[in-house]
Design a protein around this motif. Structure first.
Motif, PDB file in Angstrom:
ATOM      1  N   LEU A   1      38.014  46.199  29.046  1.00 22.13           N
ATOM      2  CA  LEU A   1      39.379  45.637  28.298  1.00 22.13           C
ATOM      3  C   LEU A   1      40.602  45.388  29.079  1.00 22.13           C
ATOM      4  CD1 LEU A   1      38.491  46.929  24.775  1.00 22.13           C
ATOM      5  CD2 LEU A   1      37.771  44.636  25.650  1.00 22.13           C
ATOM      6  N   ASP A   2      40.765  46.322  29.804  1.00 24.70           N
ATOM      7  CA  ASP A   2      41.964  46.581  30.604  1.00 24.70           C
ATOM      8  C   ASP A   2      42.332  45.369  31.452  1.00 24.70           C
ATOM      9  OD1 ASP A   2      42.810  48.882  29.429  1.00 24.70           O
ATOM     10  OD2 ASP A   2      41.873  50.162  30.790  1.00 24.70           O
ATOM     11  N   PHE A   3      41.218  44.686  32.072  1.00 26.52           N
ATOM     12  CA  PHE A   3      41.414  43.633  32.921  1.00 26.52           C
ATOM     13  C   PHE A   3      41.128  42.550  32.382  1.00 26.52           C
ATOM     14  CE2 PHE A   3      39.692  47.469  35.266  1.00 26.52           C
ATOM     15  CZ  PHE A   3      40.754  47.689  36.309  1.00 26.52           C
ATOM     16  N   LEU A   4      40.842  42.352  31.023  1.00 23.16           N
ATOM     17  CA  LEU A   4      40.541  40.884  30.511  1.00 23.16           C
ATOM     18  C   LEU A   4      42.004  40.256  30.228  1.00 23.16           C
ATOM     19  CD1 LEU A   4      37.755  41.464  28.094  1.00 23.16           C
ATOM     20  CD2 LEU A   4      37.619  40.816  30.365  1.00 23.16           C
ATOM     21  N   ASP A   5      42.396  39.054  30.469  1.00 21.48           N
ATOM     22  CA  ASP A   5      43.495  38.441  30.177  1.00 21.48           C
ATOM     23  C   ASP A   5      43.703  37.822  29.020  1.00 21.48           C
ATOM     24  OD1 ASP A   5      45.886  37.143  31.377  1.00 21.48           O
ATOM     25  OD2 ASP A   5      44.889  35.173  31.119  1.00 21.48           O
TER      26      ASP A   5
ATOM     27  N   ASP B   1      36.227  31.050  29.421  1.00 27.54           N
ATOM     28  CA  ASP B   1      37.561  30.856  29.930  1.00 27.54           C
ATOM     29  C   ASP B   1      38.141  31.968  30.052  1.00 27.54           C
ATOM     30  OD1 ASP B   1      37.123  28.005  29.533  1.00 27.54           O
ATOM     31  OD2 ASP B   1      37.752  28.053  27.525  1.00 27.54           O
ATOM     32  N   THR B   2      37.787  33.462  29.640  1.00 24.28           N
ATOM     33  CA  THR B   2      38.440  34.498  29.959  1.00 24.28           C
ATOM     34  C   THR B   2      38.618  34.956  31.400  1.00 24.28           C
ATOM     35  OG1 THR B   2      37.563  35.427  27.673  1.00 24.28           O
ATOM     36  CG2 THR B   2      38.646  37.018  29.301  1.00 24.28           C
ATOM     37  N   LYS B   3      39.720  34.958  31.925  1.00 25.85           N
ATOM     38  CA  LYS B   3      39.847  35.747  33.283  1.00 25.85           C
ATOM     39  C   LYS B   3      40.015  37.235  33.376  1.00 25.85           C
ATOM     40  CE  LYS B   3      41.315  30.991  34.858  1.00 25.85           C
ATOM     41  NZ  LYS B   3      41.828  30.448  35.889  1.00 25.85           N
ATOM     42  N   LEU B   4      39.798  37.598  34.712  1.00 27.03           N
ATOM     43  CA  LEU B   4      40.132  38.941  34.909  1.00 27.03           C
ATOM     44  C   LEU B   4      41.666  38.866  35.270  1.00 27.03           C
ATOM     45  CD1 LEU B   4      37.334  40.251  37.045  1.00 27.03           C
ATOM     46  CD2 LEU B   4      37.809  40.811  34.721  1.00 27.03           C
ATOM     47  N   ASN B   5      42.401  40.072  34.859  1.00 30.43           N
ATOM     48  CA  ASN B   5      43.817  40.412  35.364  1.00 30.43           C
ATOM     49  C   ASN B   5      44.031  41.560  35.602  1.00 30.43           C
ATOM     50  OD1 ASN B   5      46.597  40.223  35.268  1.00 30.43           O
ATOM     51  ND2 ASN B   5      47.018  39.425  33.208  1.00 30.43           N
ATOM     52  N   PHE B   6      44.165  41.686  37.052  1.00 35.33           N
ATOM     53  CA  PHE B   6      44.385  43.081  37.635  1.00 35.33           C
ATOM     54  C   PHE B   6      46.073  43.590  37.403  1.00 35.33           C
ATOM     55  CE2 PHE B   6      41.206  41.995  41.132  1.00 35.33           C
ATOM     56  CZ  PHE B   6      40.009  41.990  40.081  1.00 35.33           C
ATOM     57  N   ALA B   7      46.754  42.394  37.226  1.00 34.50           N
ATOM     58  CA  ALA B   7      48.034  42.824  37.141  1.00 34.50           C
ATOM     59  C   ALA B   7      48.491  43.847  35.801  1.00 34.50           C
ATOM     60  CB  ALA B   7      49.027  41.497  36.945  1.00 34.50           C
ATOM     61  N   ILE B   8      47.612  43.442  34.848  1.00 32.26           N
ATOM     62  CA  ILE B   8      47.800  44.610  33.749  1.00 32.26           C
ATOM     63  C   ILE B   8      47.495  45.748  34.075  1.00 32.26           C
ATOM     64  CG2 ILE B   8      47.078  45.098  31.330  1.00 32.26           C
ATOM     65  CD1 ILE B   8      45.987  42.007  30.945  1.00 32.26           C
ATOM     66  N   TYR B   9      46.757  45.984  34.806  1.00 26.99           N
ATOM     67  CA  TYR B   9      46.631  47.453  35.289  1.00 26.99           C
ATOM     68  C   TYR B   9      47.482  48.123  36.066  1.00 26.99           C
ATOM     69  CZ  TYR B   9      43.733  51.638  36.785  1.00 26.99           C
ATOM     70  OH  TYR B   9      43.257  52.650  36.951  1.00 26.99           O
ATOM     71  N   HIS B  10      48.390  47.159  36.577  1.00 28.33           N
ATOM     72  CA  HIS B  10      49.660  47.693  37.557  1.00 28.33           C
ATOM     73  C   HIS B  10      50.955  48.115  37.024  1.00 28.33           C
ATOM     74  CE1 HIS B  10      47.833  46.302  41.814  1.00 28.33           C
ATOM     75  NE2 HIS B  10      46.913  47.215  40.942  1.00 28.33           N
ATOM     76  N   THR B  11      50.792  48.850  36.012  1.00 22.92           N
ATOM     77  CA  THR B  11      51.795  49.264  35.127  1.00 22.92           C
ATOM     78  C   THR B  11      52.500  50.729  35.411  1.00 22.92           C
ATOM     79  OG1 THR B  11      50.604  49.619  33.054  1.00 22.92           O
ATOM     80  CG2 THR B  11      51.446  47.443  33.347  1.00 22.92           C
ATOM     81  N   ALA B  12      51.401  51.407  35.791  1.00 25.29           N
ATOM     82  CA  ALA B  12      51.945  52.933  35.914  1.00 25.29           C
ATOM     83  C   ALA B  12      52.619  53.067  36.875  1.00 25.29           C
ATOM     84  CB  ALA B  12      50.503  53.741  35.615  1.00 25.29           C
TER      85      ALA B  12
ATOM     86  N   LYS C   1      38.490  31.838  41.253  1.00 18.01           N
ATOM     87  CA  LYS C   1      38.756  30.858  40.132  1.00 18.01           C
ATOM     88  C   LYS C   1      38.911  31.835  39.057  1.00 18.01           C
ATOM     89  CE  LYS C   1      38.892  27.097  42.483  1.00 18.01           C
ATOM     90  NZ  LYS C   1      40.174  26.434  42.854  1.00 18.01           N
ATOM     91  N   TYR C   2      38.296  32.948  38.967  1.00 13.89           N
ATOM     92  CA  TYR C   2      37.936  33.841  37.668  1.00 13.89           C
ATOM     93  C   TYR C   2      39.324  34.888  37.529  1.00 13.89           C
ATOM     94  CZ  TYR C   2      35.556  37.059  40.736  1.00 13.89           C
ATOM     95  OH  TYR C   2      35.187  37.707  41.916  1.00 13.89           O
ATOM     96  N   LEU C   3      40.396  34.878  38.529  1.00 12.12           N
ATOM     97  CA  LEU C   3      41.355  35.882  38.458  1.00 12.12           C
ATOM     98  C   LEU C   3      42.767  34.939  38.045  1.00 12.12           C
ATOM     99  CD1 LEU C   3      41.291  37.734  41.847  1.00 12.12           C
ATOM    100  CD2 LEU C   3      39.987  38.248  39.646  1.00 12.12           C
ATOM    101  N   THR C   4      43.637  35.593  37.161  1.00 14.35           N
ATOM    102  CA  THR C   4      44.585  34.820  36.679  1.00 14.35           C
ATOM    103  C   THR C   4      45.644  34.749  37.925  1.00 14.35           C
ATOM    104  OG1 THR C   4      45.734  36.935  36.407  1.00 14.35           O
ATOM    105  CG2 THR C   4      44.470  36.073  34.467  1.00 14.35           C
ATOM    106  N   THR C   5      46.579  34.004  37.884  1.00 16.23           N
ATOM    107  CA  THR C   5      47.602  33.713  38.895  1.00 16.23           C
ATOM    108  C   THR C   5      48.272  35.176  39.363  1.00 16.23           C
ATOM    109  OG1 THR C   5      47.893  31.427  38.340  1.00 16.23           O
ATOM    110  CG2 THR C   5      49.561  32.335  39.664  1.00 16.23           C
ATOM    111  N   ALA C   6      48.637  35.750  38.283  1.00 17.04           N
ATOM    112  CA  ALA C   6      49.262  37.032  38.503  1.00 17.04           C
ATOM    113  C   ALA C   6      48.405  37.990  39.259  1.00 17.04           C
ATOM    114  CB  ALA C   6      49.696  37.642  37.146  1.00 17.04           C
ATOM    115  N   SER C   7      47.014  37.923  39.050  1.00 16.39           N
ATOM    116  CA  SER C   7      46.269  38.854  39.701  1.00 16.39           C
ATOM    117  C   SER C   7      45.963  38.440  41.163  1.00 16.39           C
ATOM    118  CB  SER C   7      44.792  38.857  39.175  1.00 16.39           C
ATOM    119  OG  SER C   7      44.698  39.166  37.811  1.00 16.39           O
TER     120      SER C   7
END
Length: 318
Positions: free
Chosen positions: A3-7, A169-180, A289-295
């Motif tokens: 869930l942490d990686f879902l955009d 349509d859901t994409k992976l978002n690594f940027a969310i994880y990069h908050t700590a 294509k399955y990664l967000t732009t931020a990712s």
């Protein structure tokens, strides 16, 4: 957690769509069958398999406290299990050819309170008691009927595969994880010095007290540390995603190493470096294509930080 990686936030429709794809993939050998809600209703379940598994999904409407979440999950489970044992839904289940139900799955993004497990056991006993009292009426319920709570993490392999194949349509978002805040102890002095040396070569041997120089160095060191952690998680839990990224990174790293080592004109270090950044980002965007732009942006800087730290990317000083 997956869930942490879902955009973006999941809603009822997107969660149901994702769950159906997961069940179709996971239980293909059991001939999973989705039940559309139109023309007679869905019989109180989203789908079933020929092995006696049925499932009902639920996605909370918003963020709740742990106690609120439990109350919503409990009430939803109660309502849906009551449907399962009602005469109306029993007739519909038989009409659809649902085999005797051995497992009733309650599929939710996550739960945080063990009371929902206790409630599931209470409802299971209620169903078994009804069957024991009226076995003919509840012939569609197996003698060993159980209630199983499933959450997103139970389907992380299927979810990552579905997203990779752009079935959703859901994409992976690594940027969310990069908050700590990063753990600076994970970047040893040799790695840090490599980054400093190469950044200085690209920027033109600036003074080490220069504010911009130190800002760039800190950014790449932080990204290097964060990259180590994100790739560790991907390697352990999301193997296919990790392999996709690793294969491209290894192939491109060789080109970067050759290109920078063969550059004898240190005056164009900055131009060459920026060309590599832009070209690598284009390749990431085209392949993932399955990664967000931020990712993609995060992934680019994480990987390049690694090249700066481990000497794959070489720049001669002026």
């Amino acid at each position: 957690m997956i869930l942490d990686f879902l955009d973006g936030s999941l809603d009822g429709d997107s969660w149901e769509e994702l769950c159906n794809s997961c069940y179709r993939m996971k239980y293909q050998d059991e001939h999973y069958t989705e039940i559309p809600a139109i023309h007679g209703g869905d019989a109180g379940i989203e789908g079933f398999t020929r092995a006696g598994r049925v499932y009902q999904c639920y996605c909370p409407e918003r963020e709740y406290t742990d106690d609120e979440l439990y109350n919503h999950l409990r009430d939803k489970m109660t309502a849906d299990v009551n449907k399962l044992t009602s005469t109306k839904y029993a007739v519909r289940l038989k009409e659809l050819g649902v085999p005797p139900i051995k497992e009733w799955h309650f599929v939710i993004p996550q739960y945080k309170d063990s009371r929902i497990l206790q409630h599931a056991e209470t409802k299971r006993r209620e169903v078994i008691n009804l069957k024991n009292l009226q076995p003919a009426d509840y012939s569609y319920i197996d003698d060993d009927f159980v209630i199983v709570i499933k959450q997103a993490e139970d389907f992380k392999v299927e979810i990552s595969r579905i997203i990779r194949n752009t079935i959703t349509d859901t994409k992976l978002n690594f940027a969310i994880y990069h908050t700590a805040a990063p753990d600076w102890s994970k970047c040893d002095s040799d790695k840090a010095n490599n980054i400093k040396r190469k950044v200085k070569a690209v920027m033109g041997n600036v003074d080490e007290t220069d504010e911009d120089y130190n800002s760039v160095v800190n950014t790449y060191i932080e990204s290097y540390i964060k990259g180590l952690e994100i790739f560790r998680i991907l390697r352990v839990s999301y193997t296919e995603v990790y392999e996709d990224i690793y294969m491209l990174e290894q192939a491109y790293k060789k080109q970067v190493s050759l290109k920078t080592k063969m550059n004898t004109n240190s005056s164009i270090n900055a131009i060459l470096f920026n060309e590599i950044l832009d070209d690598f980002q284009n390749k990431l965007e085209n392949q993932f294509k399955y990664l967000t732009t931020a990712s993609v942006m995060e992934l680019k800087i994480d990987l390049i930080s690694g090249w700066l730290a481990d000497c794959s990317m070489q720049f001669k000083s002026r």
